[in-house]
Design a protein around this motif. Structure first.
Motif, PDB file in Angstrom:
ATOM      1  N   MET A   1     -17.733  -2.871   7.884  1.00  0.00           N
ATOM      2  CA  MET A   1     -16.468  -3.260   7.799  1.00  0.00           C
ATOM      3  C   MET A   1     -16.140  -4.310   8.727  1.00  0.00           C
ATOM      4  O   MET A   1     -15.823  -4.081   9.958  1.00  0.00           O
ATOM      5  CB  MET A   1     -15.592  -2.075   7.943  1.00  0.00           C
ATOM      6  N   ASP A   2     -15.858  -5.515   8.277  1.00  0.00           N
ATOM      7  CA  ASP A   2     -15.441  -6.682   9.177  1.00  0.00           C
ATOM      8  C   ASP A   2     -14.045  -6.918   9.356  1.00  0.00           C
ATOM      9  O   ASP A   2     -13.539  -7.407  10.335  1.00  0.00           O
ATOM     10  CB  ASP A   2     -15.670  -7.921   8.225  1.00  0.00           C
ATOM     11  N   LEU A   3     -13.062  -6.335   8.360  1.00  0.00           N
ATOM     12  CA  LEU A   3     -11.749  -6.250   8.535  1.00  0.00           C
ATOM     13  C   LEU A   3     -11.086  -5.184   9.481  1.00  0.00           C
ATOM     14  O   LEU A   3     -11.634  -4.095   9.527  1.00  0.00           O
ATOM     15  CB  LEU A   3     -10.906  -6.248   7.169  1.00  0.00           C
ATOM     16  N   ASP A   4     -10.172  -5.811  10.481  1.00  0.00           N
ATOM     17  CA  ASP A   4      -9.627  -4.944  11.377  1.00  0.00           C
ATOM     18  C   ASP A   4      -8.490  -4.092  10.511  1.00  0.00           C
ATOM     19  O   ASP A   4      -7.086  -4.677  10.687  1.00  0.00           O
ATOM     20  CB  ASP A   4      -9.109  -5.524  12.440  1.00  0.00           C
ATOM     21  N   LEU A   5      -8.731  -3.174  10.029  1.00  0.00           N
ATOM     22  CA  LEU A   5      -7.880  -2.360   9.075  1.00  0.00           C
ATOM     23  C   LEU A   5      -7.145  -1.619   9.931  1.00  0.00           C
ATOM     24  O   LEU A   5      -7.296  -1.111  10.813  1.00  0.00           O
ATOM     25  CB  LEU A   5      -8.415  -1.432   8.004  1.00  0.00           C
ATOM     26  N   PRO A   6      -5.478  -1.468   9.438  1.00  0.00           N
ATOM     27  CA  PRO A   6      -4.722  -0.428  10.025  1.00  0.00           C
ATOM     28  C   PRO A   6      -5.213   1.106   9.830  1.00  0.00           C
ATOM     29  O   PRO A   6      -5.941   1.143   8.937  1.00  0.00           O
ATOM     30  CB  PRO A   6      -3.159  -0.788   9.562  1.00  0.00           C
ATOM     31  N   PRO A   7      -4.629   1.893  10.552  1.00  0.00           N
ATOM     32  CA  PRO A   7      -4.999   3.290  10.187  1.00  0.00           C
ATOM     33  C   PRO A   7      -4.443   3.600   8.577  1.00  0.00           C
ATOM     34  O   PRO A   7      -3.399   3.610   8.313  1.00  0.00           O
ATOM     35  CB  PRO A   7      -3.921   4.308  11.120  1.00  0.00           C
ATOM     36  N   LEU A   8      -5.286   3.745   7.800  1.00  0.00           N
ATOM     37  CA  LEU A   8      -4.992   4.069   6.418  1.00  0.00           C
ATOM     38  C   LEU A   8      -5.663   5.240   5.730  1.00  0.00           C
ATOM     39  O   LEU A   8      -6.681   5.999   6.378  1.00  0.00           O
ATOM     40  CB  LEU A   8      -5.359   2.875   5.698  1.00  0.00           C
ATOM     41  N   TYR A   9      -5.314   5.621   4.756  1.00  0.00           N
ATOM     42  CA  TYR A   9      -5.736   7.020   3.922  1.00  0.00           C
ATOM     43  C   TYR A   9      -5.989   6.430   2.598  1.00  0.00           C
ATOM     44  O   TYR A   9      -5.164   5.895   2.098  1.00  0.00           O
ATOM     45  CB  TYR A   9      -4.798   8.237   4.128  1.00  0.00           C
ATOM     46  N   ARG A  36      -0.443   9.456  11.857  1.00  0.00           N
ATOM     47  CA  ARG A  36      -0.641   8.155  12.519  1.00  0.00           C
ATOM     48  C   ARG A  36      -1.265   7.133  11.498  1.00  0.00           C
ATOM     49  O   ARG A  36      -1.310   6.043  12.007  1.00  0.00           O
ATOM     50  CB  ARG A  36      -2.094   8.165  13.375  1.00  0.00           C
ATOM     51  N   VAL A  37      -1.038   7.628  10.055  1.00  0.00           N
ATOM     52  CA  VAL A  37      -1.654   6.808   9.239  1.00  0.00           C
ATOM     53  C   VAL A  37      -0.198   5.755   8.963  1.00  0.00           C
ATOM     54  O   VAL A  37       0.911   6.167   8.753  1.00  0.00           O
ATOM     55  CB  VAL A  37      -1.599   7.606   7.886  1.00  0.00           C
ATOM     56  N   ASP A  38      -0.709   4.384   8.836  1.00  0.00           N
ATOM     57  CA  ASP A  38       0.394   3.558   8.550  1.00  0.00           C
ATOM     58  C   ASP A  38       0.443   3.058   6.932  1.00  0.00           C
ATOM     59  O   ASP A  38       1.746   2.633   6.492  1.00  0.00           O
ATOM     60  CB  ASP A  38       0.109   2.407   9.269  1.00  0.00           C
ATOM     61  N   ILE A  39      -0.724   3.299   6.213  1.00  0.00           N
ATOM     62  CA  ILE A  39      -0.718   2.852   4.928  1.00  0.00           C
ATOM     63  C   ILE A  39      -1.492   3.891   4.220  1.00  0.00           C
ATOM     64  O   ILE A  39      -2.642   4.235   4.552  1.00  0.00           O
ATOM     65  CB  ILE A  39      -1.405   1.552   4.814  1.00  0.00           C
ATOM     66  N   VAL A  40      -1.297   4.058   3.179  1.00  0.00           N
ATOM     67  CA  VAL A  40      -1.878   4.842   2.144  1.00  0.00           C
ATOM     68  C   VAL A  40      -1.994   4.040   0.759  1.00  0.00           C
ATOM     69  O   VAL A  40      -1.187   3.381   0.243  1.00  0.00           O
ATOM     70  CB  VAL A  40      -0.945   6.086   1.585  1.00  0.00           C
ATOM     71  N   VAL A  41      -3.697   3.926   0.590  1.00  0.00           N
ATOM     72  CA  VAL A  41      -3.837   3.422  -0.599  1.00  0.00           C
ATOM     73  C   VAL A  41      -4.327   4.050  -1.796  1.00  0.00           C
ATOM     74  O   VAL A  41      -5.026   4.915  -1.638  1.00  0.00           O
ATOM     75  CB  VAL A  41      -4.894   2.078  -0.113  1.00  0.00           C
ATOM     76  N   GLY A  42      -3.877   3.460  -2.967  1.00  0.00           N
ATOM     77  CA  GLY A  42      -4.410   4.301  -4.290  1.00  0.00           C
ATOM     78  C   GLY A  42      -4.306   3.392  -5.323  1.00  0.00           C
ATOM     79  O   GLY A  42      -3.457   2.559  -5.496  1.00  0.00           O
ATOM     80  N   LYS A  43      -4.839   4.156  -6.323  1.00  0.00           N
ATOM     81  CA  LYS A  43      -4.794   3.650  -7.800  1.00  0.00           C
ATOM     82  C   LYS A  43      -3.281   4.125  -8.587  1.00  0.00           C
ATOM     83  O   LYS A  43      -3.390   4.934  -9.416  1.00  0.00           O
ATOM     84  CB  LYS A  43      -5.798   3.882  -8.741  1.00  0.00           C
TER      85      LYS A  43
END
Length: 603
Positions: A1-9, A36-43
């Motif tokens: 994983m090259d990207l510095d992702l924010p805390p996500l779920y 602590r999650v900043d971003i929740v990603v989903g379909k």
């Protein structure tokens, strides 16, 4: 994983098990503390769905607006790390090393920053495109919903349901409950130099709670899954009194259009209905899938008073009473019931006087027979209606089979309506037979007439015959639709024409649903129309997430191209001899343990 992702779920919603595993392998582990999650990603793409998913995760759902920035920056809140202009989005300047920006650029950058103290629900496309381009894209173009993170309180309060559940897990695991300094409830940093603050008294520790925890029965294996189609759930569970109260609240939520609340209550009701022991304490409720701290508190409330506050408040609210009356009209949805109220109508007479020409024919019939439709139907009458329908079907073609489905088949002593599935081993017999059958019943005066000489047929369709009695296509846009409308059916008003000693027929009008299925998929039809709503919902979810299949009452299809029909009912064994045998083969083909109808009462 090259990207510095924010805390996500990552949300597994609308993903197959394979998809979810593939994405999980590409992403870092989510924080152990979801706060602590900043971003929740989903379909997902709908605001209401985003709120529902946050609620399931125990995250805040209070919507963020720019006007709340001042509140979030209040000096009473703990200071947060300053977020750089490029974090979670495109760089502000033309290069990564350029530190000068004009005032206009700075203003623009400020609007692109992550809002302080919030959690964002973002479409999966943001993550997909960020990974493909090798840099984090601005999430603002993909955001579905943004909620304010609740501040963590400093003061000590009496332990709530979540604290008790944590203690229960620690005791069960044999924890000594030794606290580190950072975990201590009153850390000495709050008693720094110059502050003469008295430490709060310790909450008394009761051995009663530990005794309760130790005496709780083990959670059954079937309740370690969220799929209610994998559990045995009977019509009269040990905790029926509490479950019935939750059903009443769910009905209130449905009438008010709260789809998220309806789904949450349905999941909790299904879990509690499958729990084989009488609940002795709120701690037991919190262990069950779909029963978070909210339902722990509701059980405590019920345990103390035998009632729920929401129901008591609704009973004294005239608006809710009116909306429930309208919602109970056959053919009226929650949105229509609320629209009637907004028009100023307050009872059925108002609808008749001011809106009769504005409502559809099904709603007119629902008002005309309002009180009769609310009467329950005993099993003996259901059986009589079914035998008459089968008799008339066999007049069209000998050899029809019939199964009474719905609540009757699940073991209810009284039903709200009568649902029957008809089929015939010869598909020529089921092809476009529904109108002929209804006509035969009209001629025998079982299906009644209105003053205009039109039969009281609420709905009639031949969608399955129109597509050649094939299972519905995988694609939702296929002619004939999906789900409820995929089989030939007639929804009618029924009245027994036989009576004595009166000029007017005293027999009540009943709602009767007649469903026609071709024999090759009759197991799916019987399974779909027998099982309670949550069982059906979870069966479809199980097929999608675990088996990569699409279940429908007209058949099962693969979710993989070319989306072929999956024939579990023949499966090389030859046609089933009975409808129940066909249904058993569907369970077997899906890898599910056979559940007789009386064990599918999920509510």
């Amino acid at each position: 994983m090259d990207l510095d992702l924010p805390p996500l779920y990552l949300l597994p919603t609308h993903m197959t098990a394979v998809e979810a595993q593939a994405w999980t392998a590409r992403l870092p582990e989510p924080p152990s503390d979801l706060a602590r999650v900043d971003i929740v990603v989903g379909k997902i793409s709908q605001r209401q769905r985003a709120i529902f998913e946050l609620r399931k995760l125990g995250l805040p759902t209070d919507e963020y607006t720019p006007a709340r920035d001042q509140e979030l920056k209040s000096p009473h809140r703990a200071k947060k790390r300053k977020i750089s202009d490029s974090e979670y989005g495109a760089p502000v300047s033309g290069s990564d090393t350029d530190t000068t920006t004009t005032a206009s650029n700075a203003d623009s950058a400020q609007t692109r920053r992550s809002s302080p103290g919030t959690v964002k629900v973002v479409r999966l496309a943001w993550l997909e495109q960020s990974l493909s381009k090798g840099r984090l894209l601005d999430y603002h173009d993909y955001i579905v919903y943004e909620a304010v993170k609740a501040p963590k309180p400093v003061a000590i309060s009496t332990p709530g349901p979540d604290d008790l559940m944590r203690r229960a897990r620690e005791v069960a695991a044999g924890s000594s409950q030794t606290l580190t300094p950072s975990q201590a409830p009153y850390h000495k940093k709050h008693r720094g130099a110059g502050h003469n603050v008295k430490a709060p008294a310790l909450v008394p520790h009761s051995t009663t709670e530990e005794h309760t925890i130790a005496s709780m029965p083990p959670i059954p294996e079937c309740l370690k899954t969220s799929f209610s189609c994998m559990r045995s759930t009977r019509v009269h569970p040990p905790n029926e009194a509490f479950v019935n109260k939750l059903r009443e609240v769910r009905e209130l939520r449905a009438a008010q259009g709260d789809d998220i609340g309806v789904r949450a209550y349905s999941s909790a009701i299904a879990s509690l209905s499958a729990y084989p022991y009488h609940v002795q304490s709120a701690l037991e409720v919190g262990r069950l899938p779909g029963c978070g701290s909210k339902f722990v508190r509701l059980f405590e409330e019920f345990q103390m008073s035998g009632e729920l506050g929401e129901l008591q408040a609704a009973a004294s609210d005239p608006k809710i009473s009116v909306i429930l009356t309208f919602y109970n009209i056959w053919g009226v949805s929650d949105a229509t019931a609320q629209e009637f109220y907004r028009k100023g109508w307050r009872d059925l007479d108002d609808i008749v006087e001011f809106g009769w020409d504005l409502i559809n024919r099904s709603q007119q019939i629902g008002i005309k027979y309002y009180d009769e439709f609310l009467q329950k139907i005993p099993r003996s009458e259901t059986e009589s209606i079914a035998s008459i329908i089968l008799e008339h079907a066999n007049k069209l073609s000998k050899g029809f089979h019939l199964t009474v489905v719905g609540g009757y088949r699940r073991g209810k002593t009284m039903s709200g309506d009568v649902d029957v599935v008809l089929s015939h081993p010869d598909e020529r017999a089921t092809y476009k037979c529904i109108k002929k059958l209804v006509e035969s019943l009209i001629n025998a005066q079982y299906i009644t007439f209105a003053a205009c000489d039109l039969a009281h047929t609420l709905q009639i369709s031949e969608h399955n015959s129109e597509r050649g009695q094939r299972p519905t296509s995988f694609k939702r846009a296929d002619p004939g639709g999906t789900g409820f409308d995929t089989l030939d059916k007639a929804l009618v008003v029924w009245q027994n024409p036989e009576f004595k000693g009166s000029d007017k027929n005293p027999n009540p009008h009943r709602r009767v649903d007649i469903i026609i299925s071709p024999w090759r998929t009759v197991g799916c039809a019987v399974l779909g129309w027998t099982s309670a709503t949550t069982f059906q919902r979870d069966l479809r979810r199980y097929c999608k997430e675990i088996k990569e299949l699409k279940f429908d009452s007209s058949g099962i299809r693969s979710r993989r191209a070319p989306f072929d029909w999956v024939d579990f009912e023949d499966g090389g064994k030859g046609p089933p001899a009975t409808m129940e045998e066909a249904e058993r083969r569907v369970f077997e083909g899906l890898g599910l343990t056979w559940r007789p109808p009386e064990e599918r009462c999920t509510g």
